[in-house]
Design a protein around this motif. Structure first.
Motif, short mmCIF file in Angstrom:
data_model
loop_
_atom_site.label_atom_id
_atom_site.label_comp_id
_atom_site.label_asym_id
_atom_site.label_seq_id
_atom_site.Cartn_x
_atom_site.Cartn_y
_atom_site.Cartn_z
N THR A 31 2.42 1.00 0.15
CA THR A 31 2.42 0.75 1.59
C THR A 31 2.90 -0.67 1.87
O THR A 31 2.43 -1.63 1.25
N GLU A 50 5.30 3.95 4.19
CA GLU A 50 4.66 4.61 3.05
C GLU A 50 5.82 5.00 2.13
O GLU A 50 6.60 5.89 2.44
N SER A 95 -0.12 -2.96 0.35
CA SER A 95 -1.41 -2.48 -0.11
C SER A 95 -1.20 -1.24 -0.97
O SER A 95 -0.20 -0.53 -0.83
N PRO A 96 -2.17 -0.99 -1.85
CA PRO A 96 -2.10 0.26 -2.62
C PRO A 96 -2.34 1.45 -1.70
O PRO A 96 -2.84 1.28 -0.57
N SER A 97 -2.02 2.63 -2.16
CA SER A 97 -2.33 3.83 -1.39
C SER A 97 -3.85 3.96 -1.26
O SER A 97 -4.58 3.53 -2.13
N GLY A 98 -4.27 4.53 -0.16
CA GLY A 98 -5.71 4.64 0.07
C GLY A 98 -6.04 3.95 1.38
O GLY A 98 -5.63 2.82 1.60
N SER A 99 -6.78 4.62 2.21
CA SER A 99 -6.92 4.14 3.58
C SER A 99 -7.84 2.92 3.71
O SER A 99 -7.80 2.23 4.71
N TYR A 100 -8.65 2.62 2.68
CA TYR A 100 -9.60 1.53 2.85
C TYR A 100 -9.22 0.27 2.09
O TYR A 100 -9.98 -0.68 2.03
N ASN A 101 -8.03 0.27 1.51
CA ASN A 101 -7.63 -0.90 0.73
C ASN A 101 -7.18 -2.05 1.61
O ASN A 101 -6.52 -1.85 2.63
N GLU A 102 -7.54 -3.26 1.19
CA GLU A 102 -7.11 -4.41 1.95
C GLU A 102 -5.62 -4.66 1.76
O GLU A 102 -5.02 -4.21 0.79
N TYR B 32 -13.31 0.12 10.03
CA TYR B 32 -13.16 -0.65 8.81
C TYR B 32 -12.91 -2.08 9.28
O TYR B 32 -12.04 -2.32 10.11
N PHE B 34 -12.44 -6.38 8.44
CA PHE B 34 -11.93 -7.30 7.44
C PHE B 34 -12.00 -8.73 7.98
O PHE B 34 -11.90 -8.97 9.19
N TYR B 36 -9.96 -12.40 7.07
CA TYR B 36 -8.91 -13.09 6.35
C TYR B 36 -8.96 -14.57 6.71
O TYR B 36 -9.39 -14.95 7.80
N PHE B 46 -7.24 -12.44 1.85
CA PHE B 46 -8.37 -11.56 2.06
C PHE B 46 -9.67 -12.21 1.62
O PHE B 46 -9.73 -12.81 0.54
N LYS B 49 -14.48 -7.23 3.17
CA LYS B 49 -14.31 -6.05 4.03
C LYS B 49 -15.60 -5.26 4.10
O LYS B 49 -16.42 -5.29 3.17
N ILE B 51 -16.53 -1.28 4.67
CA ILE B 51 -16.02 0.08 4.79
C ILE B 51 -17.17 1.02 5.15
O ILE B 51 -17.11 1.76 6.13
N ARG B 94 -9.70 -1.65 11.82
CA ARG B 94 -8.94 -0.42 12.01
C ARG B 94 -9.94 0.70 12.16
O ARG B 94 -11.06 0.64 11.62
N ARG B 100 -3.30 3.17 10.27
CA ARG B 100 -3.62 2.37 9.09
C ARG B 100 -3.50 0.88 9.37
O ARG B 100 -4.07 0.07 8.68
N LEU B 102 -3.86 -2.85 10.83
CA LEU B 102 -4.98 -3.64 11.29
C LEU B 102 -4.69 -4.22 12.66
O LEU B 102 -3.56 -4.62 12.95
#
Lengths: 114, 114
Positions: A31, A50, A95-102, B32, B34, B36, B46, B49, B51, B94, B100, B102
């Motif tokens: 992402t 994405e 960010s990595p895949s996954g909806s909760y990643n910073e 979610y 965060f 920063y 970061f 967070k 979640i 978010r 996705r 922020l």
């Protein structure tokens, strides 16, 4: 681990000229985001990718702004033609895949339009 | 629509004293959240967070934040401030489900005085 890389760090152009910003995200991050940060404000999303697909570009002024992410890695944001009001910092994040990643941010490109 | 409010443009504390940087949010759905930090001429870093789960979240550099659902707040705290903590702090949210990207607050400049 290398962070998000952006270039150039600073750019000064005259209005009506084109400009391009480049971003290399953290390896393996699917992402990629482009944000705009005006002085004294928080970042605002321009576009989210994405892999190579732009999945959220509702805030991108499409009359003058364009972006691409070929092969799902590096990305380029372009403005043509630039206006005085485009002066700001352009931030790239990944960010990595996954909806909760910073999100991990690059240092930004500071654009000044004269 | 989602939004974040950071009611204080600037917070000043003496070194060694506890610090609090305030943040309230508005989302449809679950948030979610965060925090920063931004140092001059550098990208956003970061800190922590929220979640789900424990309302007290611990993050980098001794910072922590408390999620309060009834007050829709996510205040950043540190028991003992350092001069090196002086920087610009951004809260972001978010909604889940939702975009996705922020949404950031306008930032709070923390100044820790020796």
């Amino acid at each position: 681990e290398a962070g998000v890389v952006q270039s150039p760090r600073y750019k000064i152009i005259e209005k009506k000229q084109p400009v391009a910003f480049w971003c290399n995200p953290i390896s393996g991050h699917n992402t990629l985001y482009w944000y705009l940060q005006n002085l004294g404000q928080g970042p605002e999303l321009l576009i989210r990718y994405e892999n190579e697909e732009a999945v959220d570009d509702s805030q991108l002024p499409k009359d003058r702004f364009s972006a691409e992410r070929l092969k799902g890695v590096d990305s380029t944001l372009k403005i043509q033609p630039a206006e005085l009001g485009d002066s700001a910092v352009y931030l790239c994040a990944s960010s990595p895949s996954g909806s909760y990643n910073e999100q991990f941010f690059g240092p930004g490109t500071r654009l000044t339009v004269l | 629509a989602q939004s974040v409010a950071q009611p204080e443009d600037q917070v000043k504390v003496a070194e060694g004293n506890p610090l609090t940087v305030k943040c309230t949010y508005s989302v449809s759905g679950n948030p979610y959240l965060f925090w920063y930090v931004q140092y001059p001429n550098r990208g956003l870093q970061f800190l922590l967070k929220y979640i789900t789960g424990d309302n007290l979240v611990k993050g980098s550099y001794g910072f922590e934040a408390e999620f309060n659902k009834s007050q829709t707040s996510f205040h950043l705290k540190k028991p003992s401030a350092l001069v090196s903590d002086s920087a610009l702090y951004f809260c972001a949210v978010r909604a889940v489900p939702g975009r996705r990207a922020l949404t950031f607050g306008s930032g709070t400049r923390l100044q820790v005085q020796p």
